[in-house]
Design a protein around this motif. Structure first.
Motif, PDB file in Angstrom:
ATOM      1  N   GLU A 366       4.484  -4.193   4.346  1.00  0.00           N
ATOM      2  CA  GLU A 366       3.981  -3.498   4.157  1.00  0.00           C
ATOM      3  C   GLU A 366       3.728  -3.799   2.755  1.00  0.00           C
ATOM      4  O   GLU A 366       2.329  -3.415   2.393  1.00  0.00           O
ATOM      5  N   LYS A 367       3.842  -4.633   2.153  1.00  0.00           N
ATOM      6  CA  LYS A 367       4.095  -5.003   0.774  1.00  0.00           C
ATOM      7  C   LYS A 367       2.471  -5.821   0.790  1.00  0.00           C
ATOM      8  O   LYS A 367       1.463  -5.561  -0.014  1.00  0.00           O
ATOM      9  N   MET A 368       2.112  -6.944   1.785  1.00  0.00           N
ATOM     10  CA  MET A 368       0.955  -6.923   1.892  1.00  0.00           C
ATOM     11  C   MET A 368      -0.255  -6.388   2.270  1.00  0.00           C
ATOM     12  O   MET A 368      -0.834  -7.034   1.277  1.00  0.00           O
ATOM     13  N   TYR A 369      -0.338  -5.843   3.191  1.00  0.00           N
ATOM     14  CA  TYR A 369      -1.160  -4.566   3.259  1.00  0.00           C
ATOM     15  C   TYR A 369      -1.408  -3.533   2.299  1.00  0.00           C
ATOM     16  O   TYR A 369      -2.889  -3.774   1.699  1.00  0.00           O
ATOM     17  N   LEU A 370      -0.165  -3.463   1.335  1.00  0.00           N
ATOM     18  CA  LEU A 370      -1.061  -2.727  -0.217  1.00  0.00           C
ATOM     19  C   LEU A 370      -1.681  -3.236  -1.239  1.00  0.00           C
ATOM     20  O   LEU A 370      -2.542  -3.057  -1.788  1.00  0.00           O
ATOM     21  N   GLU A 371      -1.060  -5.024  -1.094  1.00  0.00           N
ATOM     22  CA  GLU A 371      -1.807  -5.826  -2.467  1.00  0.00           C
ATOM     23  C   GLU A 371      -3.461  -5.947  -2.133  1.00  0.00           C
ATOM     24  O   GLU A 371      -4.588  -6.310  -2.779  1.00  0.00           O
ATOM     25  N   ILE A 372      -3.652  -5.935  -0.356  1.00  0.00           N
ATOM     26  CA  ILE A 372      -4.623  -6.326  -0.053  1.00  0.00           C
ATOM     27  C   ILE A 372      -5.728  -5.255  -0.245  1.00  0.00           C
ATOM     28  O   ILE A 372      -7.112  -4.563  -0.849  1.00  0.00           O
ATOM     29  N   ALA A 373      -5.608  -3.676   0.319  1.00  0.00           N
ATOM     30  CA  ALA A 373      -5.710  -2.540   0.426  1.00  0.00           C
ATOM     31  C   ALA A 373      -5.633  -2.352  -1.969  1.00  0.00           C
ATOM     32  O   ALA A 373      -7.540  -1.424  -1.674  1.00  0.00           O
ATOM     33  N   SER A 374      -5.357  -2.587  -2.044  1.00  0.00           N
ATOM     34  CA  SER A 374      -5.674  -2.571  -3.738  1.00  0.00           C
ATOM     35  C   SER A 374      -6.463  -3.051  -4.556  1.00  0.00           C
ATOM     36  O   SER A 374      -7.199  -3.047  -5.128  1.00  0.00           O
ATOM     37  N   ARG A 375      -6.935  -3.966  -3.395  1.00  0.00           N
ATOM     38  CA  ARG A 375      -8.239  -5.303  -4.415  1.00  0.00           C
ATOM     39  C   ARG A 375      -9.269  -4.034  -4.037  1.00  0.00           C
ATOM     40  O   ARG A 375     -10.620  -4.277  -4.913  1.00  0.00           O
ATOM     41  N   HIS A 376      -9.276  -3.192  -2.883  1.00  0.00           N
ATOM     42  CA  HIS A 376     -10.636  -2.195  -3.053  1.00  0.00           C
ATOM     43  C   HIS A 376     -10.491  -0.962  -2.806  1.00  0.00           C
ATOM     44  O   HIS A 376     -11.934  -0.511  -2.951  1.00  0.00           O
ATOM     45  N   TYR A 377      -9.558  -0.881  -3.105  1.00  0.00           N
ATOM     46  CA  TYR A 377      -9.385   0.983  -3.150  1.00  0.00           C
ATOM     47  C   TYR A 377      -8.692   1.215  -3.667  1.00  0.00           C
ATOM     48  O   TYR A 377      -7.755   0.246  -4.577  1.00  0.00           O
ATOM     49  N   ASP A 378      -8.663   2.962  -4.679  1.00  0.00           N
ATOM     50  CA  ASP A 378      -7.419   3.109  -5.188  1.00  0.00           C
ATOM     51  C   ASP A 378      -6.482   4.166  -5.198  1.00  0.00           C
ATOM     52  O   ASP A 378      -7.074   4.711  -2.970  1.00  0.00           O
ATOM     53  N   PHE A 379      -4.831   4.489  -5.258  1.00  0.00           N
ATOM     54  CA  PHE A 379      -4.229   5.122  -4.460  1.00  0.00           C
ATOM     55  C   PHE A 379      -4.252   6.730  -5.009  1.00  0.00           C
ATOM     56  O   PHE A 379      -4.153   6.672  -6.280  1.00  0.00           O
ATOM     57  N   HIS A 380      -4.390   7.617  -4.499  1.00  0.00           N
ATOM     58  CA  HIS A 380      -4.132   8.321  -4.471  1.00  0.00           C
ATOM     59  C   HIS A 380      -2.810   8.947  -5.672  1.00  0.00           C
ATOM     60  O   HIS A 380      -1.629   8.135  -4.984  1.00  0.00           O
ATOM     61  N   ARG A 381      -2.781  10.091  -6.268  1.00  0.00           N
ATOM     62  CA  ARG A 381      -1.386   9.137  -7.670  1.00  0.00           C
ATOM     63  C   ARG A 381      -0.180  10.232  -5.865  1.00  0.00           C
ATOM     64  O   ARG A 381       0.959   9.218  -5.977  1.00  0.00           O
ATOM     65  N   GLU A 382      -0.722  10.899  -5.046  1.00  0.00           N
ATOM     66  CA  GLU A 382       0.573  11.522  -3.781  1.00  0.00           C
ATOM     67  C   GLU A 382       0.951   9.803  -3.067  1.00  0.00           C
ATOM     68  O   GLU A 382       1.927  10.034  -2.684  1.00  0.00           O
ATOM     69  N   LEU A 383      -0.103   9.627  -3.199  1.00  0.00           N
ATOM     70  CA  LEU A 383       0.343   7.871  -2.183  1.00  0.00           C
ATOM     71  C   LEU A 383       1.253   6.907  -2.981  1.00  0.00           C
ATOM     72  O   LEU A 383       2.282   6.898  -2.443  1.00  0.00           O
ATOM     73  N   GLN A 384       0.902   7.088  -4.010  1.00  0.00           N
ATOM     74  CA  GLN A 384       1.526   5.683  -4.934  1.00  0.00           C
ATOM     75  C   GLN A 384       2.546   6.320  -5.354  1.00  0.00           C
ATOM     76  O   GLN A 384       3.840   5.920  -5.220  1.00  0.00           O
ATOM     77  N   ASP A 385       3.261   7.398  -5.474  1.00  0.00           N
ATOM     78  CA  ASP A 385       4.687   8.391  -5.055  1.00  0.00           C
ATOM     79  C   ASP A 385       4.920   8.005  -3.716  1.00  0.00           C
ATOM     80  O   ASP A 385       6.378   7.223  -3.986  1.00  0.00           O
ATOM     81  N   LYS A 386       4.594   8.053  -3.000  1.00  0.00           N
ATOM     82  CA  LYS A 386       4.787   7.793  -1.675  1.00  0.00           C
ATOM     83  C   LYS A 386       5.356   6.391  -2.094  1.00  0.00           C
ATOM     84  O   LYS A 386       6.465   5.813  -1.407  1.00  0.00           O
ATOM     85  N   ILE A 387       4.683   5.612  -2.128  1.00  0.00           N
ATOM     86  CA  ILE A 387       4.876   3.740  -2.372  1.00  0.00           C
ATOM     87  C   ILE A 387       5.930   3.784  -2.767  1.00  0.00           C
ATOM     88  O   ILE A 387       6.749   2.537  -3.052  1.00  0.00           O
ATOM     89  N   ASP A 388       6.038   4.238  -4.003  1.00  0.00           N
ATOM     90  CA  ASP A 388       7.159   3.914  -4.515  1.00  0.00           C
ATOM     91  C   ASP A 388       8.447   4.670  -4.499  1.00  0.00           C
ATOM     92  O   ASP A 388       9.367   4.058  -4.973  1.00  0.00           O
ATOM     93  N   ARG A 389       8.612   5.500  -4.292  1.00  0.00           N
ATOM     94  CA  ARG A 389       9.821   5.839  -3.375  1.00  0.00           C
ATOM     95  C   ARG A 389       9.649   4.897  -2.109  1.00  0.00           C
ATOM     96  O   ARG A 389      11.320   4.470  -1.831  1.00  0.00           O
ATOM     97  N   ARG A 390       9.043   4.569  -1.595  1.00  0.00           N
ATOM     98  CA  ARG A 390       9.229   3.562  -0.410  1.00  0.00           C
ATOM     99  C   ARG A 390      10.126   2.323  -0.910  1.00  0.00           C
ATOM    100  O   ARG A 390      11.374   1.421  -0.689  1.00  0.00           O
ATOM    101  N   PHE A 391       9.959   1.547  -2.207  1.00  0.00           N
ATOM    102  CA  PHE A 391      10.204   0.526  -2.577  1.00  0.00           C
ATOM    103  C   PHE A 391      11.379   0.961  -3.090  1.00  0.00           C
ATOM    104  O   PHE A 391      12.257   0.178  -3.515  1.00  0.00           O
ATOM    105  N   SER A 392      10.983   2.060  -4.198  1.00  0.00           N
ATOM    106  CA  SER A 392      12.709   2.229  -4.728  1.00  0.00           C
ATOM    107  C   SER A 392      13.978   2.359  -4.229  1.00  0.00           C
ATOM    108  O   SER A 392      15.352   1.587  -4.224  1.00  0.00           O
ATOM    109  N   ALA A 393      13.682   2.337  -2.569  1.00  0.00           N
ATOM    110  CA  ALA A 393      14.814   2.523  -1.830  1.00  0.00           C
ATOM    111  C   ALA A 393      15.693   1.366  -1.119  1.00  0.00           C
ATOM    112  O   ALA A 393      16.479   1.106  -0.618  1.00  0.00           O
ATOM    113  N   GLN A 394      14.440   0.740  -1.459  1.00  0.00           N
ATOM    114  CA  GLN A 394      15.176  -1.100  -1.477  1.00  0.00           C
ATOM    115  C   GLN A 394      14.946  -1.937  -3.091  1.00  0.00           C
ATOM    116  O   GLN A 394      14.174  -2.672  -3.229  1.00  0.00           O
ATOM    117  N   PRO A 395      16.659  -1.730  -4.060  1.00  0.00           N
ATOM    118  CA  PRO A 395      16.895  -2.222  -5.036  1.00  0.00           C
ATOM    119  C   PRO A 395      15.932  -4.330  -4.423  1.00  0.00           C
ATOM    120  O   PRO A 395      15.583  -4.532  -6.510  1.00  0.00           O
TER     121      PRO A 395
END
Length: 404
Positions: A366-395
């Motif tokens: 997931e981190k690989m896909y997100l890093e690659i996607a971020s090179r070409h796209y911006d993430f909507h605030r709702e998507l960024q919030d979901k990303i933050d919640r997803r990874f904050s669950a893994q300290p």
């Protein structure tokens, strides 16, 4: 230039088939466990059917079956182009030679902006043309990845691809799937094996790279000293009858069992006293991961990524490839020493829990896909919030941040 704003990342995974194999199994495990709030996955299988088809969670991944051939069919290119245009994917992830050309050509024709290519063990370097084609197509990818450090070094040496452009993401196994108790005697009886008989075996396709002929020859060595032992193979493939014939010539056919593909692999792992992998080449073996997760001692060939999984004399024994005598002696040593093999099995389970869980593998993809996607796209605030919640669950895994 304003970049597209994403609410979800759409990924296409072209694959030759959904039969049981290391990379196919890993792909299914991955899409089943990825966040469906962040990613929308599609698998495009060139050939219909396959025993892994039923394991794909329809809530997690769409499956599109394209035809009846594994590859080399121009119609597959046409169908992929049609589907890629229809779905407007953000990223295409090809795997190994079997989907490289079809997936990348269709992606380029339809303007898919991001490409990932993965290698999983068997390197296609039998001709200079194959080497050149792979080097050329891999260079089109935004990321090339493989499943072990040893495989990365092989890709550098044999394909000539830059080491710094290859990311390693090691395979992982779903711990809970192998946490089960079975009636060993009852399961053995259903296979025609006496309840107290020692059992060793392997799980995988009956194909040349697995070198099961050496394992059958090793079984002859084992049975000469321990005639009550039984060998089981879980899987199918083009060498099935040839391997049966070898067992018959060695006069051990009565104690060699070919079970075909089974849905109860976690249960079958529980009746194995020793798991054996005889391959002459491996990336990162899912079968070894599953055996170690089951608390089963492992005997494996010292090739590819196997030494990155099996700690010799701690979680199992490593032996040279294509050496039936040494393999047989290693299997025999563990079958005759219950205390030692149980200690190895327990150590293997701990190693999987600490380093090779499915959860860690999925987060790394997931981190690989997100890093690659971020090179070409911006993430909507709702998507960024979901990303933050997803990874904050893994300290242990920091949340990526991608939007400027």
């Amino acid at each position: 230039m304003k970049r597209e704003l994403l609410r979800k990342i759409k990924i296409a995974h072209p694959t030759a088939a959904l039969h049981v194999g290391g990379k196919e199994n890993g792909m299914v495990n991955l899409v089943n466990a990825m966040s469906a709030d962040i990613f929308e996955n599609y698998i495009f299988a060139f050939k219909r059917g396959g025993v892994l088809r039923h394991r794909i969670d329809p809530k997690q991944c769409h499956v599109v079956e394209l035809g009846n051939r594994l590859g080399g069919d121009l119609r597959i290119y046409v169908k992929l182009v049609r589907h890629f245009r229809r779905h407007q994917f953000h990223l295409v992830h090809t795997r190994s030679w079997s989907s490289l050309l079809e997936g990348m050509i269709a992606a380029k024709i339809t303007g898919v902006p991001l490409l990932v290519h993965g290698e999983h063990g068997l390197i296609k370097d039998d001709t200079k043309v194959h080497v050149w084609v792979q080097r050329r197509f891999w260079s089109l990818a935004d990321q090339v990845m493989c499943v072990s450090e040893a495989l990365r070094e092989s890709l550098v040496a044999r394909i000539g691809f830059p080491r710094e452009r290859i990311r390693v993401i090691k395979n992982g196994v779903e711990l809970e799937r192998f946490d089960l108790k079975v009636d060993r005697h009852e399961l053995k009886a259903s296979l025609g094996i006496p309840p107290e008989a020692p059992v060793f075996g392997s799980i995988g396709r009956l194909v040349p790279v697995k070198d099961y002929a050496t394992l059958i020859k090793a079984a002859k060595v084992v049975l000469a000293e321990l005639p009550t032992a039984h060998l089981i193979f879980v899987g199918d493939g083009p060498l099935r009858e040839e391997l049966r014939a070898l067992a018959q010539r060695l006069e051990i056919a009565a104690q060699v069992h070919f079970l075909n593909w089974r849905k109860d692999v976690p249960a079958l792992m529980q009746i194995l006293d020793v798991f054996v992998l005889s391959s002459i080449s491996e990336g990162m073996s899912n079968s070894i991961l599953e055996a170690m997760c089951s608390g089963t001692a492992v005997v494996a060939t010292n090739v590819g990524g196997n030494p990155e999984l099996v700690v010799n004399k701690e979680t199992g024994l490593l032996v040279p490839s294509q050496e039936a005598q040494q393999m047989g002696k290693a299997i025999l040593a563990l079958l005759l020493d219950a205390k030692r093999r149980r200690a190895m099995g327990a150590a293997g389970r701990r190693r999987i829990e600490e380093q090779f869980s499915l959860q860690v593998m999925v987060r790394n993809y997931e981190k690989m896909y997100l890093e690659i996607a971020s090179r070409h796209y911006d993430f909507h605030r709702e998507l960024q919030d979901k990303i933050d919640r997803r990874f904050s669950a893994q300290p242990a895994l920091a949340s990526p941040s991608y939007v400027d």
